[in-house]
Design an enzyme around this catalytic site. Structure first.
Site, PDB file in Angstrom:
ATOM      1  CB  THR A  48      22.402  48.914  33.651  1.00 51.36           C
ATOM      2  OG1 THR A  48      22.149  47.711  32.876  1.00 51.36           O
ATOM      3  CG2 THR A  48      23.120  48.583  34.984  1.00 51.36           C
ATOM      4  CB  VAL A  50      22.817  50.242  27.729  1.00 54.96           C
ATOM      5  CG1 VAL A  50      22.814  49.335  26.252  1.00 54.96           C
ATOM      6  CG2 VAL A  50      23.358  51.604  27.672  1.00 54.96           C
ATOM      7  CB  CYS A  51      20.615  46.196  30.649  1.00 51.42           C
ATOM      8  SG  CYS A  51      22.659  45.990  30.528  1.00 51.42           S
ATOM      9  CB  THR A  52      16.472  49.242  30.965  1.00 52.15           C
ATOM     10  OG1 THR A  52      16.822  49.082  32.208  1.00 52.15           O
ATOM     11  CG2 THR A  52      14.950  49.552  30.735  1.00 52.15           C
ATOM     12  CG  LEU A  55      16.664  42.400  28.728  1.00 53.75           C
ATOM     13  CD1 LEU A  55      17.080  42.453  30.257  1.00 53.75           C
ATOM     14  CD2 LEU A  55      16.380  40.877  28.145  1.00 53.75           C
TER      15      LEU A  55
END
Length: 228
Positions: A48, A50-52, A55
């Site tokens: 996804t 935003v998560c990418t 992290l």
């Protein structure tokens, strides 16, 4: 899947222990913490946008966290194989080299344990109907005590520099008898703790400034906060 009763986690609570499969192998969480601080943070889903970005940002700051004796560990409600493939995308997109573990929590057991699930947005579910995790952050100290809890909705990315700033504040206030005021960053003035008498303050913080009887400021140089 029926949700187990989640513990009520508050600041000062003992961080619940668990065993988990991660991208770095099987772990016992308390053993992983050891004598370090830990930041445990969750993500709604692999692959996804935003998560990418998040992290990758944490990975780029990992050296700064390590200098402060802080370990990172992520969690996403997906399988180990999915995580391993996703890390390739994260490194490619953000230019990072992600090396900290990511917990595989496809059955949501750890997500329930740490109350990382979204009960407001009932549509935030995977293809099997299981609730997806929101963006939770737990800062845990070497005594396995929860020192900070942040919770963001799935739509809002976190600020990694703010998480690092909070670590600096927590470690400074543990080390010295001070508190950190609004927008504090290392090198700014700090507040003399309310528990410190004026007599003790004169010894600990010569030349401190009493703005009000309850508001006393003193200098705390950045080199006393940041790792050298």
């Amino acid at each position: 899947m029926s949700a187990p009763e989640a513990p009520r986690l508050r600041l000062g609570s003992k961080a619940p222990n668990f065993k988990a499969t991660t991208t770095k192998g099987e772990i016992d969480f308390h053993e992983y913490i050891g004598d370090s601080w830990v930041i445990l943070f969750s993500h709604p889903d692999d692959f996804t946008p935003v998560c990418t970005t998040e992290l990758g940002a944490f990975a780029k700051l990992e050296d700064e966290f390590t200098k402060r004796n802080v370990k990172l560990i992520g969690l996403s409600a997906n399988s180990l194989q999915s995580h391993e493939e996703w890390i390739k995308d994260i490194d490619e997109v953000t230019g990072s080299s992600l090396s900290f573990p990511i917990i595989a929590d496809a059955d949501r057991q750890i997500s329930y344990l740490y109350d990382m699930l979204d009960y407001q947005d009932v549509t935030n579910r995977d293809g099997k109907g299981l609730p997806l995790t929101i963006r939770s952050v737990y800062i845990i100290d070497p005594k396995k005590t929860i020192r900070l809890i942040l919770t963001y909705p799935a739509s809002t990315g976190r600020n990694t520099k703010e998480v690092l700033r909070v670590i600096d504040s927590l470690q400074s206030t543990d080390r010295y008898k001070v508190a950190t005021p609004i927008n504090w960053v290392p090198g700014d003035d700090v507040v003399v703790a309310a528990s410190v008498s004026n007599e003790e303050a004169n010894k600990l913080f010569p030349g401190y400034r009493a703005v009000k009887p309850y508001l006393r400021l003193t200098t705390l140089p950045a080199d006393k906060v940041l790792p050298q």
